[in-house]
Design a protein around this motif. Structure first.
Motif, PDB file in Angstrom:
ATOM      1  N   ASP A   1       1.058   0.450   6.476  1.00  0.00           N
ATOM      2  CA  ASP A   1       1.804   0.445   5.214  1.00  0.00           C
ATOM      3  C   ASP A   1       1.235  -0.527   4.196  1.00  0.00           C
ATOM      4  N   ARG A   2       0.811  -1.712   4.665  1.00  0.00           N
ATOM      5  CA  ARG A   2       0.396  -2.750   3.734  1.00  0.00           C
ATOM      6  C   ARG A   2      -1.090  -3.095   3.866  1.00  0.00           C
ATOM      7  N   GLN A   3      -1.870  -2.149   4.361  1.00  0.00           N
ATOM      8  CA  GLN A   3      -3.297  -2.367   4.540  1.00  0.00           C
ATOM      9  C   GLN A   3      -4.075  -1.256   3.862  1.00  0.00           C
ATOM     10  N   PHE A   4      -5.072  -1.668   3.072  1.00  0.00           N
ATOM     11  CA  PHE A   4      -5.885  -0.709   2.327  1.00  0.00           C
ATOM     12  C   PHE A   4      -7.335  -1.091   2.539  1.00  0.00           C
ATOM     13  N   ILE A   5      -8.160  -0.127   2.941  1.00  0.00           N
ATOM     14  CA  ILE A   5      -9.541  -0.412   3.285  1.00  0.00           C
ATOM     15  C   ILE A   5     -10.471   0.430   2.425  1.00  0.00           C
TER      16      ILE A   5
ATOM     17  N   GLY B   1       1.323   5.944  -0.009  1.00  0.00           N
ATOM     18  CA  GLY B   1       1.878   5.842   1.326  1.00  0.00           C
ATOM     19  C   GLY B   1       0.788   5.925   2.376  1.00  0.00           C
ATOM     20  N   ILE B   2       1.151   5.673   3.616  1.00  0.00           N
ATOM     21  CA  ILE B   2       0.201   5.706   4.723  1.00  0.00           C
ATOM     22  C   ILE B   2      -0.497   7.062   4.767  1.00  0.00           C
ATOM     23  N   GLY B   3      -1.816   7.004   4.824  1.00  0.00           N
ATOM     24  CA  GLY B   3      -2.605   8.225   4.929  1.00  0.00           C
ATOM     25  C   GLY B   3      -2.722   9.032   3.650  1.00  0.00           C
ATOM     26  N   GLN B   4      -2.085   8.584   2.578  1.00  0.00           N
ATOM     27  CA  GLN B   4      -2.129   9.303   1.303  1.00  0.00           C
ATOM     28  C   GLN B   4      -3.084   8.591   0.356  1.00  0.00           C
ATOM     29  N   ILE B   5      -4.219   9.210   0.100  1.00  0.00           N
ATOM     30  CA  ILE B   5      -5.263   8.601  -0.726  1.00  0.00           C
ATOM     31  C   ILE B   5      -5.618   9.575  -1.837  1.00  0.00           C
ATOM     32  N   SER B   6      -5.665   9.047  -3.063  1.00  0.00           N
ATOM     33  CA  SER B   6      -6.152   9.829  -4.200  1.00  0.00           C
ATOM     34  C   SER B   6      -7.416   9.169  -4.726  1.00  0.00           C
ATOM     35  N   SER B   7      -8.428   9.986  -4.944  1.00  0.00           N
ATOM     36  CA  SER B   7      -9.712   9.488  -5.424  1.00  0.00           C
ATOM     37  C   SER B   7      -9.830   9.795  -6.908  1.00  0.00           C
TER      38      SER B   7
ATOM     39  N   GLU C   1       1.530  -8.847   1.739  1.00  0.00           N
ATOM     40  CA  GLU C   1       2.617  -9.424   2.535  1.00  0.00           C
ATOM     41  C   GLU C   1       3.879  -9.534   1.696  1.00  0.00           C
ATOM     42  N   GLY C   2       5.016  -9.413   2.352  1.00  0.00           N
ATOM     43  CA  GLY C   2       6.278  -9.679   1.677  1.00  0.00           C
ATOM     44  C   GLY C   2       6.898  -8.512   0.963  1.00  0.00           C
ATOM     45  N   THR C   3       6.415  -7.308   1.210  1.00  0.00           N
ATOM     46  CA  THR C   3       7.002  -6.128   0.596  1.00  0.00           C
ATOM     47  C   THR C   3       6.783  -4.934   1.512  1.00  0.00           C
ATOM     48  N   SER C   4       7.449  -3.839   1.213  1.00  0.00           N
ATOM     49  CA  SER C   4       7.304  -2.626   2.014  1.00  0.00           C
ATOM     50  C   SER C   4       7.003  -1.443   1.110  1.00  0.00           C
ATOM     51  N   ASN C   5       6.213  -0.510   1.661  1.00  0.00           N
ATOM     52  CA  ASN C   5       5.878   0.730   0.982  1.00  0.00           C
ATOM     53  C   ASN C   5       5.337   0.514  -0.432  1.00  0.00           C
ATOM     54  N   PRO C   6       4.380  -0.387  -0.597  1.00  0.00           N
ATOM     55  CA  PRO C   6       3.814  -0.576  -1.935  1.00  0.00           C
ATOM     56  C   PRO C   6       2.854   0.553  -2.296  1.00  0.00           C
TER      57      PRO C   6
ATOM     58  N   ALA D   1      -5.042  -4.013  -5.682  1.00  0.00           N
ATOM     59  CA  ALA D   1      -3.811  -4.294  -6.420  1.00  0.00           C
ATOM     60  C   ALA D   1      -2.648  -3.541  -5.790  1.00  0.00           C
ATOM     61  N   TRP D   2      -1.436  -3.988  -6.096  1.00  0.00           N
ATOM     62  CA  TRP D   2      -0.247  -3.309  -5.603  1.00  0.00           C
ATOM     63  C   TRP D   2       0.865  -3.365  -6.616  1.00  0.00           C
ATOM     64  N   ASN D   3       1.782  -2.407  -6.488  1.00  0.00           N
ATOM     65  CA  ASN D   3       3.067  -2.494  -7.168  1.00  0.00           C
ATOM     66  C   ASN D   3       4.070  -1.672  -6.378  1.00  0.00           C
TER      67      ASN D   3
END
Lengths: 113, 112
Positions: free
Chosen positions: B71-75, B52-58, B26-31, B92-94
């Motif tokens: 944008d701010r949800q990671f599962i 970004g949305i839909g962009q995942i690196s394993s 919460e409180g930020t965009s495009n982390p 984590a985020w940055n």
């Protein structure tokens, strides 16, 4: 491949002493280095971020230094308190490419009252 | 100010069952968003990251997958858990590589 080492793995010091925690990294091409603390069963709390162009950063009783050429960073804690007891981790971020941090395995610090 | 949430805080699941761990910021965009695992006595292992949305690196081939539907949800998910999936999972985020990385409170997963 970057490797980050923290020695010693555990450290006990009496309350009130100043202390230094060490962090070594093998690849000097870092973008920045971040220090964290982790209390048992909890997430990581960011302490200090030091950019590759900086020599040191300070926050309260904490001071982090960075020497890229020698691949070393230190975290200095002044006037230690029992509340400083935790595991301290350092992490180096690559100078180019993807965004990931490489973590050390941490130093478990115990401050003896 | 920004905050990061993870749930559940603890989870006990049998081998072979599915998994879904959620992280929101919460409180930020495009982390940038990250999933780590911390196994007992071992260091932090980066599992997935997303810029970004839909962009995942394993980072590590494994029994897990990640998705970023918003944008701010990671599962973090698994179709069938293994005993070796037990551990402490941290989100984590940055904002970018020049900024501090912040961690959530973690989820303790025990696979029985």
């Amino acid at each position: 491949k970057q490797e980050v080492t923290q020695i010693p793995a555990a450290l006990s010091v009496p309350e009130g002493e100043n202390l230094v925690l060490n962090c070594s990294f093998t690849d000097s091409a870092i973008y920045n280095l971040q220090w964290f603390r982790q209390d048992p069963g909890k997430g990581l709390t960011s302490l200090l971020l030091i950019q590759s162009s900086q020599r040191e950063q300070t926050s309260g009783r904490l001071n982090a230094s960075l020497d890229k050429s020698s691949g070393r960073s230190t975290l200095y804690i002044a006037a230690s308190q029992p509340g400083d007891s935790a595991t301290y981790l350092c992490a180096a971020r690559k100078g180019f490419g993807n965004e990931k941090l490489t973590f050390g395995t941490g130093t478990r610090l115990t401050i003896i009252p | 100010s920004q905050t990061i949430h993870q749930w559940p805080a603890t989870l006990v699941q049998p081998v072979g069952s599915p998994l879904s761990l959620e992280c929101t910021v919460e409180g930020t965009s495009n982390p940038n968003l990250y999933w780590y695992r911390q196994a007992a006595g071992r260091g932090l292992q980066l599992l997935f990251y997303s810029v970004g949305i839909g962009q995942i690196s394993s980072e590590v081939p494994q029994n897990l997958s990640a998705s970023r539907p918003q944008d701010r949800q990671f599962i973090l998910s698994s179709k069938k858990l293994l005993l070796s999936d037990s551990g402490f999972y941290l989100c984590a985020w940055n904002l970018d590589r020049g900024h501090e990385q912040y961690f959530g409170p973690g989820t303790r997963l025990t696979v029985t």
